[in-house]
Design an enzyme around this catalytic site. Structure first.
Site, PDB file in Angstrom:
ATOM      1  N   LYS A 110      45.354  59.283  46.863  1.00  0.00           N
ATOM      2  CA  LYS A 110      44.747  58.080  46.469  1.00  0.00           C
ATOM      3  C   LYS A 110      44.044  58.308  44.832  1.00  0.00           C
ATOM      4  O   LYS A 110      43.678  59.280  44.682  1.00  0.00           O
ATOM      5  CB  LYS A 110      43.835  57.475  47.266  1.00  0.00           C
ATOM      6  CG  LYS A 110      43.848  55.887  47.351  1.00  0.00           C
ATOM      7  CD  LYS A 110      44.875  55.102  47.752  1.00  0.00           C
ATOM      8  CE  LYS A 110      44.967  53.639  47.710  1.00  0.00           C
ATOM      9  NZ  LYS A 110      46.050  52.918  48.446  1.00  0.00           N
TER      10      LYS A 110
HETATM   11  P1  NAD Z   1      46.062  42.761  44.564  1.00  0.00           P
HETATM   12  O1  NAD Z   1      45.112  43.327  43.721  1.00  0.00           O
HETATM   13  O2  NAD Z   1      47.129  42.491  44.448  1.00  0.00           O
HETATM   14  O3  NAD Z   1      45.191  41.820  45.438  1.00  0.00           O
HETATM   15  C1  NAD Z   1      43.889  41.642  46.015  1.00  0.00           C
HETATM   16  C2  NAD Z   1      43.306  40.553  46.296  1.00  0.00           C
HETATM   17  O4  NAD Z   1      42.026  40.367  46.758  1.00  0.00           O
HETATM   18  C3  NAD Z   1      43.055  39.424  45.178  1.00  0.00           C
HETATM   19  O5  NAD Z   1      43.647  38.229  45.511  1.00  0.00           O
HETATM   20  C4  NAD Z   1      41.528  39.555  44.947  1.00  0.00           C
HETATM   21  O6  NAD Z   1      41.215  38.375  44.264  1.00  0.00           O
HETATM   22  C5  NAD Z   1      41.110  39.632  46.248  1.00  0.00           C
HETATM   23  N1  NAD Z   1      39.733  40.315  46.552  1.00  0.00           N
HETATM   24  C6  NAD Z   1      39.311  41.129  45.642  1.00  0.00           C
HETATM   25  N2  NAD Z   1      38.049  41.609  46.000  1.00  0.00           N
HETATM   26  C7  NAD Z   1      37.655  40.660  47.056  1.00  0.00           C
HETATM   27  C8  NAD Z   1      36.579  40.261  47.850  1.00  0.00           C
HETATM   28  N3  NAD Z   1      35.378  41.069  47.499  1.00  0.00           N
HETATM   29  N4  NAD Z   1      36.672  39.001  48.620  1.00  0.00           N
HETATM   30  C9  NAD Z   1      37.816  38.643  48.895  1.00  0.00           C
HETATM   31  N5  NAD Z   1      39.109  38.783  48.099  1.00  0.00           N
HETATM   32  C10 NAD Z   1      38.967  39.869  47.237  1.00  0.00           C
HETATM   33  O7  NAD Z   1      45.769  44.057  45.836  1.00  0.00           O
HETATM   34  P2  NAD Z   1      46.768  44.307  46.707  1.00  0.00           P
HETATM   35  O8  NAD Z   1      47.813  45.431  46.374  1.00  0.00           O
HETATM   36  O9  NAD Z   1      47.318  43.109  47.614  1.00  0.00           O
HETATM   37  O10 NAD Z   1      45.944  45.161  48.046  1.00  0.00           O
HETATM   38  C11 NAD Z   1      45.352  44.540  49.097  1.00  0.00           C
HETATM   39  C12 NAD Z   1      44.847  45.499  50.153  1.00  0.00           C
HETATM   40  O11 NAD Z   1      46.210  45.741  50.697  1.00  0.00           O
HETATM   41  C13 NAD Z   1      43.996  46.623  49.728  1.00  0.00           C
HETATM   42  O12 NAD Z   1      43.342  47.096  50.850  1.00  0.00           O
HETATM   43  C14 NAD Z   1      45.152  47.675  49.622  1.00  0.00           C
HETATM   44  O13 NAD Z   1      44.962  48.957  49.815  1.00  0.00           O
HETATM   45  C15 NAD Z   1      46.176  47.347  50.590  1.00  0.00           C
HETATM   46  N6  NAD Z   1      47.483  47.703  50.434  1.00  0.00           N
HETATM   47  C16 NAD Z   1      48.262  47.624  49.435  1.00  0.00           C
HETATM   48  C17 NAD Z   1      49.577  47.968  49.313  1.00  0.00           C
HETATM   49  C18 NAD Z   1      50.368  47.508  48.225  1.00  0.00           C
HETATM   50  O14 NAD Z   1      51.571  47.860  48.354  1.00  0.00           O
HETATM   51  N7  NAD Z   1      50.090  46.831  47.075  1.00  0.00           N
HETATM   52  C19 NAD Z   1      50.102  48.603  50.467  1.00  0.00           C
HETATM   53  C20 NAD Z   1      49.387  48.853  51.474  1.00  0.00           C
HETATM   54  C21 NAD Z   1      47.941  48.414  51.416  1.00  0.00           C
END
Ligand code: NAD
Length: 420
Positions: A110
């Site tokens: 990461k």
């Molecule tokens: P992103 O940046 O696209 O979206 C994150 C979202 O969470 C946004 O809508 C943001 O406004 C919101 N957010 C941020 N802080 C917040 C808070 N304190 N309270 C409420 N909402 C909040 O990120 P993403 O890629 O969608 O990732 C989201 C989660 O999924 C993370 O835990 C990430 O590790 C996990 N994840 C992502 C992927 C991927 O392919 N992008 C894969 C596996 C896991």
């Protein structure tokens, strides 16, 4: 939300989960257990970036490799003000278990930079990304460590990382990152993969519990790549999305929210708040709404011992990494909440990232239909394997997933032996 619940650090949570799983594995080699408990290598970088007004700002970033025994390391890059070495370490360890559980030939990694990307101009974001990519290039390569998007990063950021690495090599190296745009060697289906995978596993869990997906009520925390995509696919299956939120707050409509319409609204206004026809809810209220499926898809440490007894969901589909603490897990297990653990539930992203890496290495590209079909097969197989193990050993799904994943890494460690 994060401030309302004083919480254990993400790394404490990752270690507590690991220790619990190890305690359930009496045959695990203790030497392998000690090796897997720590990250293999951790890099901290401090680097200057010239901002638009001519000022120099110094940023801090990280890249952690947790394990390399099953193959090169794989894991996203996060841009967020709360990024820390501790958090990056936890996320890298979770990636090892996720890749192992899905039987992808990778170890976990990461990376991240302590920054609010919304505060930077596009030029500043590009310069910061290029410099961070250069700083971590001692660890990054298509054979050794392949980053991907995470919170605060997107296909454009991946394109800049790929270009920076390629400029240093003197030729294009598309396989050095995944989640890049299709036009420069990305994979069809990668952008939607994580959210689609969350829907597929929510569908499997609903089937297992004999609840129709059509008409199920859904609450989603986080409306980014994972949350918005999962919401759209659940909406497409006939489920009723009653509440969603982002960092600015949440919106609620018991009759259901039109997700494609909300996505158009967010593209214009930058937030879900004040979407017409909805009431406001805070992020903490949202988690406690009555629903069939709760999808945390923002950050870790959201469901803790402080709010777990007020959760009124039948299923929690963990789109985010580490949204539920071990103490909350116990409360939720007693309440009979079915949790689809993060390392399984959000593995659609890394699974299609693996497909993208293979396509980039071979310069041979698959159709979206092929990508989605292969992803669905691996996700449903993963769900069945975890459920089978949970039933066989009388474990909660998280511990079933962990023990399967850890055993596979331990086996690889023993086969390779300790160098020298
Ligand atoms: P992103 O940046 O696209 O979206 C994150 C979202 O969470 C946004 O809508 C943001 O406004 C919101 N957010 C941020 N802080 C917040 C808070 N304190 N309270 C409420 N909402 C909040 O990120 P993403 O890629 O969608 O990732 C989201 C989660 O999924 C993370 O835990 C990430 O590790 C996990 N994840 C992502 C992927 C991927 O392919 N992008 C894969 C596996 C896991």
């Amino acid at each position: 939300m994060m401030d309302e619940h004083p919480r254990r650090s993400a790394h404490d949570v990752a270690l507590a989960q690991y220790d619990e799983a190890v305690s359930l594995m009496p045959d695990l080699n203790p030497n392998a257990a000690a090796i897997m408990r720590v990250a293999k290598r951790e890099l901290t970088v401090n680097f200057p970036v010239e901002m638009d007004d001519g000022r120099i700002e110094v940023f801090t970033g990280f890249r952690v490799h947790h394990s390399t025994v099953r193959g090169p390391t794989k894991g996203g890059i996060r841009y967020h003000p709360d990024v820390s070495l501790d958090e990056t370490r936890a996320l890298a360890m979770w990636m090892t278990w996720k890749c192992s559980l899905m039987n992808l030939p990778y170890g976990g990694a990461k990376g991240g930079v302590i920054v609010d990307p919304k505060r930077l101009s596009q030029v500043e974001l590009r310069k910061m990304t290029r410099r961070y990519a250069t700083e971590i290039s001692v660890l990054m390569s298509p054979e050794g460590d392949i980053p991907a998007p995470d919170v605060g990063t997107n296909p454009q950021v991946m394109a800049w990382i790929m270009d920076t690495f390629s400029m240093h090599r003197g030729y294009s190296v598309p396989a050095v990152v995944t989640g890049k745009p299709v036009q420069i060697g990305g994979s069809e289906g990668r952008y939607d993969a994580t959210g689609m995978g969350v829907m597929l596993l929510a569908r499997e869990a609903l089937k297992h519990l004999d609840i129709p997906i059509d008409g199920a009520t859904v609450v989603v925390q986080g409306f980014g790549n994972v949350g918005a995509t999962a919401a759209r696919y659940m909406h497409g299956q006939g489920s009723k999305i009653v509440a969603v939120s982002d960092v600015y707050g949440g919106v609620f409509n018991p009759k259901g929210i039109d997700i494609p319409e909300l996505q158009r609204y967010v593209a214009q206004h930058g937030a879900v708040t004040d979407f017409p026809g909805t009431e406001r809810v805070s992020n903490s209220e949202l988690l406690e709404l009555e629903c069939t499926v709760l999808i945390p898809a923002a950050l870790e440490g959201q469901i803790t011992k402080d709010n777990a007894d007020r959760i009124r969901a039948r299923i929690i589909a963990e789109g985010a990494n580490g949204p539920t603490t071990p103490n909350a897990d116990k409360v939720l297990a007693d309440k009979g909440v079915f949790i689809i653990p993060d390392i399984l539930c959000n593995a659609g992203g890394v699974t299609v990232s693996y497909f993208e890496w293979v396509q980039s290495l071979q310069s041979f590209f698959w159709s979206e239909e092929d990508v989605n079909r292969q992803m669905e097969r691996l996700m449903v197989n993963g769900f069945d394997a975890v459920l089978h193990e949970a039933e066989r050993k009388k474990l909660v799904p998280r511990m079933a997933a962990y023990t399967l994943a850890i055993a596979r890494v331990a086996e690889a460690l023993e086969l390779r032996g300790v160098y020298p």
